[in-house]
Design an enzyme around this catalytic site. Structure first.
Site, PDB file in Angstrom:
ATOM      1  N   SER A 126       0.838  -1.211   0.000  1.00  0.00           N
ATOM      2  CA  SER A 126       0.000   0.000   0.000  1.00  0.00           C
ATOM      3  C   SER A 126       0.868   1.254   0.000  1.00  0.00           C
ATOM      4  CB  SER A 126      -0.885  -0.009   1.259  1.00  0.00           C
ATOM      5  OG  SER A 126      -1.474   1.252   1.475  1.00  0.00           O
ATOM      6  N   TYR A 150      -1.710  -0.550  10.747  1.00  0.00           N
ATOM      7  CA  TYR A 150      -2.009  -1.152   9.430  1.00  0.00           C
ATOM      8  C   TYR A 150      -0.829  -0.925   8.484  1.00  0.00           C
ATOM      9  CZ  TYR A 150      -3.509  -1.352   4.632  1.00  0.00           C
ATOM     10  OH  TYR A 150      -3.555  -1.627   3.291  1.00  0.00           O
ATOM     11  N   LYS A 154       2.068  -3.514   6.525  1.00  0.00           N
ATOM     12  CA  LYS A 154       2.415  -3.533   5.094  1.00  0.00           C
ATOM     13  C   LYS A 154       3.922  -3.331   4.924  1.00  0.00           C
ATOM     14  CE  LYS A 154      -1.585  -4.385   3.377  1.00  0.00           C
ATOM     15  NZ  LYS A 154      -1.825  -5.708   2.766  1.00  0.00           N
TER      16      LYS A 154
END
Ligand code: WQD
Length: 340
Positions: A126, A150, A154
């Site tokens: 991402s 989050y 990644k």
């Protein structure tokens, strides 16, 4: 015989669109999902759209025994790893759940790949790994940082795969840094179906347009951007799906690994998107300007050159098309996949 590709998180938004693109490209696809954030209804829609019964196994990527059985049964030549929780706000409230699921799931998947002689993986990363952009457009060699759990999963996921390739050069990895995926399949049969209140802009705008929500809250109009609202690189999910096909082809046709941006290179503001959605849907999208959302950056958009040069891929769909396809999906499925 065409290669067998295993998709984890296969009934999710981006994975389901990638499933169709891989099938159309001639690959044998096997899907795995535990339906923790998706609906079994997606499989019926994929059967309709793909003209064949999807080969699917219900399993949790964090369950070594279940995943071992899937690998033993299907013997994939490569994996596209989508399975992960993806809500930034939720990750700040439940960091352990995110680290366990997103990192535990990746490590378990890689261990099962290794045990079954499968060493090619496409990883769903991402643009969030860029943290607060220092310079735009963003190139793959820009500084990386995690600004929420989050994003940390990644960034750590990319690190895990890089270290795996350094330890065993027979591993090949493609880390795809998505910008802002939006839109839906042109049939209107599959699309983004967030549970509860949508975190992301386009699904929220879609629900205002269809009348499920009264008004959009625009999180700040005092950013250093043309109209003061946040600027992002929205990319059609169909273009994103083709980016995965191109990345897989790259891994299967040579010895290298790669990390690329999957974006259009074009930034649009919140109000640009609202206007485009109103034009595409013919519906008003009333909004109020409210306070900034903590953690948001002013602007974020890609330099997509590397994917074009190395994968021969570039995004083709316009913002108008993104809105038209999103609106068709929303209109045909006012309550998403699950009947209310
Ligand atoms: C876009 C713009 C908001 C909602 C996130 C994740 C990223 C990736 C994509 C998973 C911003 C504004 C939004 C609303 C608004 N997710 N906005 N009102 O934050 O760029 O990226 O989703 O991989 O990791 O960080 O996307 O759609 O939430 O926001 O004004 O109700 O819309 O401020 O400027 P974002 P978004």
């Amino acid at each position: 015989m065409a290669e067998t590709i295993l998709l984890t998180g296969a009934t999710g938004y981006i994975a389901s669109h990638t499933w169709l693109a891989l099938q159309a490209a001639g690959y044998q696809v096997v899907g795995v999902d535990n339906f923790s954030n998706s609906s079994p209804e997606v499989l019926k829609r994929l059967a309709q759209l793909g003209g064949q019964t999807p080969v699917f196994e219900q399993a949790d990527v964090c369950d070594p025994t279940a995943l071992a059985q899937v690998f033993a049964k299907h013997q994939p030549q490569a994996v596209v790893h989508f399975a992960a929780f993806k809500a930034v706000g939720e990750s700040t409230q439940q960091p352990l759940a995110y680290y366990r699921n997103n990192l535990g799931g990746l490590v378990n998947t890689c261990e099962q790949m290794q045990a079954h002689g499968c060493k090619r993986i496409v990883f769903s990363s991402s643009a969030t790994v860029y943290g607060v952009p220092e310079r735009l457009p963003l190139r793959e060699d820009a500084a990386l940082s995690a600004v929420n759990p989050y994003g940390a999963t990644k960034l750590m996921g990319e690190t895990i795969l890089r270290d795996l390739g350094a330890a065993d050069p027979s591993w090949q990895t493609a880390c795809l840094r998505y910008f802002n995926p939006v839109g839906a399949h042109e049939s209107g049969l599959i699309g983004e179906d967030p549970r509860g209140t949508p975190n992301n802009l386009m699904p929220y705008v879609a629900q205002v347009a269809i009348g499920r929500r009264p008004r959009l809250q625009v999180f700040g109009n005092d950013y250093d951007t043309p109209d003061g609202t946040g600027v992002r690189d929205y990319i059609h999910v169909l273009d994103l799906a083709e980016g995965h096909v191109a990345a897989l082809r790259f891994l299967l046709s040579g010895p290298e690994s790669i990390t690329v941006n999957l974006g259009t290179g074009q930034g649009y503001s919140v109000l640009d998107l609202v206007k485009a959605y109103e034009a595409a849907s013919g519906q008003a999208v009333p909004y109020d300007i409210v306070a900034r959302r903590p953690g948001d950056v002013a602007a974020c958009y890609a330099d997509p050159t590397l994917a074009q040069q190395r994968l021969g891929w570039q995004a083709r769909h316009t913002l108008a098309r993104m809105c038209e396809d999103s609106w068709r999906w929303q209109r045909m499925n006012p309550q998403g996949f699950e009947p209310s």
